[in-house]
Design an enzyme around this catalytic site. Structure first.
Site, mmCIF file in Angstrom:
data_model
loop_
_atom_site.group_PDB
_atom_site.id
_atom_site.type_symbol
_atom_site.label_atom_id
_atom_site.label_comp_id
_atom_site.label_asym_id
_atom_site.label_seq_id
_atom_site.Cartn_x
_atom_site.Cartn_y
_atom_site.Cartn_z
ATOM 1 N N GLN A 15 -8.580 -6.421 -6.606
ATOM 2 C CA GLN A 15 -7.951 -5.133 -6.319
ATOM 3 C C GLN A 15 -9.000 -4.073 -6.003
ATOM 4 O O GLN A 15 -8.850 -3.283 -5.076
ATOM 5 C CB GLN A 15 -7.119 -4.676 -7.532
ATOM 6 N N GLY B 52 -5.261 -0.702 -9.508
ATOM 7 C CA GLY B 52 -5.130 -1.015 -8.085
ATOM 8 C C GLY B 52 -5.464 0.135 -7.162
ATOM 9 O O GLY B 52 -5.786 -0.077 -6.002
ATOM 10 N N GLU B 53 -5.383 1.363 -7.664
ATOM 11 C CA GLU B 53 -5.663 2.511 -6.804
ATOM 12 C C GLU B 53 -6.978 3.184 -7.155
ATOM 13 O O GLU B 53 -7.610 3.812 -6.309
ATOM 14 C CB GLU B 53 -4.495 3.504 -6.891
ATOM 15 N N LYS C 93 -4.348 -0.039 -18.310
ATOM 16 C CA LYS C 93 -3.926 1.031 -17.413
ATOM 17 C C LYS C 93 -3.977 0.475 -15.987
ATOM 18 O O LYS C 93 -4.375 -0.665 -15.769
ATOM 19 C CB LYS C 93 -4.848 2.253 -17.560
ATOM 20 N N PHE D 134 0.814 -1.223 0.000
ATOM 21 C CA PHE D 134 0.000 0.000 0.000
ATOM 22 C C PHE D 134 0.842 1.264 0.000
ATOM 23 O O PHE D 134 0.372 2.324 0.398
ATOM 24 C CB PHE D 134 -0.975 0.000 1.190
ATOM 25 N N ARG E 210 -7.628 -2.013 -20.939
ATOM 26 C CA ARG E 210 -7.838 -3.470 -20.967
ATOM 27 C C ARG E 210 -7.626 -4.048 -19.572
ATOM 28 O O ARG E 210 -6.635 -3.732 -18.900
ATOM 29 C CB ARG E 210 -6.875 -4.104 -21.956
ATOM 30 N N ILE E 211 -8.547 -4.877 -19.164
ATOM 31 C CA ILE E 211 -8.419 -5.534 -17.858
ATOM 32 C C ILE E 211 -7.703 -6.858 -18.093
ATOM 33 O O ILE E 211 -8.211 -7.751 -18.777
ATOM 34 C CB ILE E 211 -9.805 -5.734 -17.223
ATOM 35 N N LEU E 212 -6.511 -6.992 -17.543
ATOM 36 C CA LEU E 212 -5.640 -8.124 -17.880
ATOM 37 C C LEU E 212 -6.165 -9.430 -17.301
ATOM 38 O O LEU E 212 -6.026 -10.485 -17.912
ATOM 39 C CB LEU E 212 -4.220 -7.845 -17.362
ATOM 40 N N ASN E 213 -6.753 -9.351 -16.122
ATOM 41 C CA ASN E 213 -7.340 -10.529 -15.481
ATOM 42 C C ASN E 213 -8.502 -10.040 -14.632
ATOM 43 O O ASN E 213 -8.299 -9.453 -13.567
ATOM 44 C CB ASN E 213 -6.279 -11.224 -14.614
#
Lengths: 317, 736
Positions: free
Chosen positions: B629, B695-696, B692, B246, B619-622
């Protein structure tokens, strides 16, 4: 953590007499509070007397229709006991409002009564604390005090007692049974068990040195609605900002004790008498003489509002 | 590989592996307890001793004397390190304050000694015997009191100018028929990662190996070398598994330095774990902010003037919390200004915590937008859409690479049932509960960092990926394996990923939500090179070669991928670097948060009932790890809104609630059902992955959405976080 020696007690009087004769000795049962405090060196016993094998792990009916709860009955078992749930619901609710499932599995009835304050200054050994180090002063007064006491506090200490269970025990008029080093038993009414801090906040109960709790007894059921309302910033696993334990009869009479406001579960007989007149009247009497800090003044109106919630709930059901 | 033109079509677009939901490939190790964390590399060294840190007991002053005699005599003690015997230490580029204090004390719990003993318990017991005589001095601990002495910092904390002006804010604000001028405060917050900072150090022949818990291998290796006066080539840093970061583990911290110094002094390996109560004051935290927001608008709701000023404190030389960053990009408006002010203080160092800047910035801005919408009598969703922009408002010739904020808001409103919200506050009841809904926009800039990787094609047709990228619980292992599998036409189980070792190529690391996109782009670059080499070995023309199903195909020719490595492993290494596209296009991530809360009308307790996030982040990789996340970030947002605050003792200058009993973060009972929707996007101007950061983004705006919902439920506007019941109890309906 300081090195310590360890033994398993063979009988209650044996444990009590060793606790008196061995310097720096302490009892250990569930250890859910003591071990944490030892790791932080807030407690540094030189000898631990493990009382887990003494057999005080039963809940028995008493001759006068009450319950005798062994000192070692764990919080999970006590909360789940059918007799407790049927006739002492406030106790079951208070227990389940405290800690977590894992902690309740280990924490004992006697240990719960004896748990130490959660004042953050008590937990920081760099800070003065009359409870941790008598005579060193109190860093909490004038400091971060949002969680701390609003009544019954002293110039030496504004800590609170953190237990939920003890608040329910107080409203149920429980009695603490003990045995001392000479093997003598005595009964201590819960009202007289916890002390106010006064000038000696490190002395938290009226237990004599070495005196061992063997059981907590409850009088015959009082009937009525049993309610426990715990108010906290998050929904679980947090100590109470304030809590209200109440037993309310169909005619609106009853009793009430408040947690999170004082060095002991807070109950005033004259406040009980005000219950039929409503939360405001009760709270006025309960908090006469309150001396909140600028950060915890909200606890007084909060307790009144929680009490109003409890009365509302009792009337509705 | 330099990425300097939009991506066009590439092998990732096949989306056979990338873009699919996959369990974490390291999940089994973690659930079985077989993923070793920093303190758990038990087999890596023999004869490790244990170090216990002594933290300063005052916030500001000087150590007059330290009496180590009792500690030295204590059982099992093998060494003690203090500033007196540590030798000259440098200070790393990313460190503001010395990691080993003495004789000057810069902040509370600054490390001033390490006691090393045979066992952990002995070390801890002996550490408590260190007697320190302090000369305490006056410190600056109260942000409000320091406000008048605040300085203009070098930059806004994110590399931008400290003051920005576009048009004439003052005149436009004064001329606006509808205005808001409000001040908001956010408290200091602690990262509260599950795994505390921990390191183990071992020396051999003048070379140092450190097993640690760190997000940025190369930064930390470099700063450790600087601190110890060594060549960084003589240090190996390993951090294969990390129990949460974090931002708290972006930098070299005292555990690693003291483990190295302790091991040198003890002449044997030393382990140091930071006890939980030391973490909040010894390490970094998100600093408290005071923010003033002024918005002026026409009566039809168009923003004409937009001003955001922020203040935080920090140690001398410390940085800004970049809380105005989003305000430069989120909404249109011709006349705008931002201001950053920094007060020099003596509290522990403030530094990055998840979404530094946007997290506290949006906690203020998105409440201000709610207040403004109400003043205008416009629905808060519509007000935001009305002021949407497709260009950088400060530079209208500069478009966003891809911006679907309005769609996030619209889709979210429909999915959440926003039309059932009653715009009149305090008008919805459910028994004893006051019920309300809130919305906030989510915004977080996208950052890309250079990132390298090495890939090895083995004779059995399997692939190994090596990069010093870290996995802080985010899923790096998995998305890197997915990227490599997609590029080489392999199954996921044919790819082995090795991370967190300074022996591997330098990556972006994990932070600033730049890790996923940057690190997978680095792996993409290495795989492009590998494909060329394989094609060449097989005698294929690289330009029309297809890698699929373990085969390499070109025209009518087909070969097995493994045949390429028949004469020995093929190794390719490359690094992604970034051209001007982030200057030509503003690259940001967007979203919308919707929250429903219930407030107990008696006690004021707020409980969240429903949450929805709609995210547009390329694009969402997974989708599975990305969703994790986002729901984790939403949970953190609830904490920030309702409970998280490092409570400051203004007299003694330290954070008092320095453990997880006192610093409350949400528990399961606080978190209701959470919905997450990702818009189907691919942003070809950002990277070859067209992805992009995510996570935040999930944290950005959540706090404001909760606070706005509390307002809608109760009619009480709280501008001082966290929104705890003591701040509004007296404004709830009478109950007695």
């Amino acid at each position: 953590m300081k090195s310590f020696t360890y033994e398993r007690a063979t009988s209650a009087p044996d444990a009590a007499s060793k606790a008196v004769s061995i310097p720096g000795a302490k009892f250990i049962a569930g250890g859910t509070n003591l071990l944490d405090l030892m790791k932080l060196e807030i407690e540094a016993p030189r000898h631990l007397i493990d009382v887990n094998g003494l057999g005080f792990d039963k809940i028995e009916d008493t001759a006068d229709g009450g319950l005798r709860i062994g000192a070692l009955v764990n919080n999970t078992a006590l909360a789940a006991d059918a007799r407790v749930r049927r006739s002492y619901g406030v106790l079951s609710r208070a227990l389940l409002a405290g800690a977590s499932g894992q902690l309740r599995n280990k924490a004992t009835t006697a240990g719960n009564l004896l748990q130490r304050t959660r004042c953050p200054y008590f937990y920081d050994t760099n800070q003065p604390c009359n409870k941790r180090q008598p005579g060193s002063g109190c860093a909490a007064i004038g400091g971060f005090s949002r969680q701390l006491a609003v009544i019954g506090s002293s110039e030496a200490c504004i800590a609170t007692h953190p237990s939920d269970m003890a608040v329910a025990m107080r409203v149920l008029d429980a009695t603490v049974e003990t045995v001392n080093a000479q093997g003598q038993a005595r009964n201590i009414p819960i009202a007289e068990f916890h002390r106010l801090p006064e000038a000696t906040p490190h002395i938290e109960t009226t237990l004599a040195p070495g005196e061992l709790i063997t059981a907590v007894t409850l009088p015959a059921p009082a009937g009525g609605q049993h309610l426990y309302r715990k108010v906290r910033d998050r929904a679980s696993y947090a100590f109470a900002l304030i809590s209200v334990a109440a037993v309310i009869q169909p005619d609106g009479t009853g009793r009430v004790a408040v947690g999170g406001v004082a060095h002991k579960p807070w109950r005033i007989d004259e406040a009980d008498a005000q219950l039929p007149r409503g939360a405001k009247a009760v709270a006025e009497r309960l908090f006469t003489g309150a001396r909140p800090t600028p950060e915890n003044g909200f606890k007084v109106p909060l307790a009144e509002r929680a009490l109003a919630s409890v009365i509302h709930e009792a009337r509705a059901s | 590989m330099k990425f300097d033109t939009p991506a066009g079509t590439n092998p990732i677009d096949q989306m056979k592996v990338v873009g699919k939901a996959h369990n974490r490939i390291d999940g089994a190790l973690k659930t079985a307890g077989m993923a070793p964390y920093a303190y758990e590399h038990h087999d890596a060294v023999n004869n490790a001793a244990y170090g216990s840190i002594v933290g300063a007991g005052i916030a500001k002053g000087r150590i007059r004397a330290m009496d180590l005699s009792a500690a030295r005599r204590a059982p099992g003690v093998v060494a003690i390190v203090t500033a007196e015997n540590a030798g000259t230490l440098g200070k790393g580029m990313f460190n503001t304050v010395k990691l080993l204090g003495g004789p000057e004390v810069d902040h509370y719990h600054q490390a001033i000694a390490l006691v090393v003993a045979e066992t952990f318990e002995q070390a801890r017991a002996a550490a408590s015997l260190v007697k320190v005589d302090y000369a305490e001095s006056e410190g600056r601990f109260d942000l409000k009191a320091e406000q008048s002495r605040a300085i203009v910092p070098e930059n806004d904390g994110a590399g931008g100018r400290p003051d920005t002006d576009t048009g004439d804010f003052a005149a436009a604000f004064q001329a606006s028929p509808v205005t808001l001028d409000a001040t908001y405060t956010t408290p200091a917050q602690s990262h509260a990662a599950m795994e505390p900072h921990a390191s183990m150090a071992a020396w051999q022949d003048g070379k140092l190996t450190v097993w640690t818990s760190n997000q940025m291998i190369d930064w930390t290796r470099t700063d450790l070398a600087t601190t110890l006066g060594m060549q960084k080539e003589d240090i190996r840093l390993l951090s294969p598994f990390i129990g949460g970061g974090f931002g708290g583990k972006l930098f070299l911290r005292a555990d690693a330095v003291l483990a190295a110094l302790g091991a040198r002094e003890a002449r044997r390996p030393v382990k140091v774990a930071m006890p939980r109560p030391l973490v909040p004051n010894n390490t970094t935290h998100r600093p408290a902010t005071i923010q003033r927001i002024r918005i002026g608008a026409s009566r039809d709701g168009k923003i004409t003037a937009f001003g955001h000023e922020t203040l935080n404190g920090n140690q001398p030389g410390g940085s800004m919390e970049p809380a105005v960053v989003q305000s430069r990009f989120l909404y249109a408006g011709a006349n705008r200004m931002t201001r950053n002010r920094l007060a020099v203080m003596d509290l522990p160092e403030g530094n990055a915590m998840r979404a530094p800047g946007e997290a506290p910035g949006l906690m203020a801005l998105e409440v201000a937008m709610d207040e403004m919408a109400e003043k205008l009598g416009i629905d808060p969703v519509e007000f935001r859409i009305l002021n949407d922009t497709q260009v950088d408002p400060e530079h209208p010739d500069r478009p966003f690479s891809l911006r679907q904020l309005a769609r996030c808001l619209r889709d979210g409103a429909e999915r959440f049932g926003w039309n059932r919200r009653n715009a009149t506050p305090a008008s919805v009841r459910d028994g004893r509960w006051l019920v309300g809904m809130g919305v906030a926009a989510a915004f977080r800039n996208n950052l890309n960092l250079p990132s390298g990787a090495r890939v090895r094609l083995r004779g059995d047709g399997t692939l190994i990926v090596e990069t010093d990228m870290t996995d802080i619980g985010t899923g790096s292992y998995t998305i890197i394996a997915q990227t490599a599998a997609e590029m080489l036409g392999l199954r996921l189980d044919q790819v082995t990923v090795r991370l967190g070792d300074s022996a591997y190529p330098v990556s972006a690391g994990s932070g600033g939500q730049f890790g996923a996109n940057s690190a997978t782009s680095g792996v993409y670059a290495a795989c492009v090179k590998l494909r060329e080499q394989v094609a060449q070995r097989l005698g294929f023309n690289a330009s029309d070669t297809v890698f699929a199903d373990g085969e390499v195909r070109a025209g009518n020719r087909v070969a097995r991928l493994r045949d390429g490595a028949q004469e020995g492993e093929i190794v390719a290494e490359d690094r992604i670097e970034w051209g001007d596209l982030s200057r030509t296009y503003q690259q940001s991530t967007f979203g919308a948060h919707f929250v429903e809360v219930a407030v107990d009308s008696f006690t004021g307790e707020t409980r969240v009932r429903r949450m929805l996030a709609v995210c547009a982040a390329g694009r969402i990789l997974n989708p599975q790890t990305a969703r994790s996340q986002v729901i984790g970030a939403m949970t953190m947002g609830v904490g920030g809104a309702l409970m998280e605050e490092l409570a400051l003792d203004h007299r003694r200058g330290f954070f008092v609630n320095h453990d997880l009993a006192g610093y409350e973060v949400p528990v399961h009972a606080d978190i209701p059902h959470q919905d997450v929707i990702f818009l189907d996007e691919a942003d070809e101007k950002v990277s070859p992955m067209k992805a992009k950061g995510i996570g935040e983004l999930g944290l950005c705006g959540v706090g404001a959405a909760v606070a706005n919902a509390v307002y809608n439920a109760t009619g009480v506007r709280i501008r001082d976080y966290p929104v705890t019941l003591d701040k509004y109890l007296d404004r709830l309906p009478a109950v007695s």
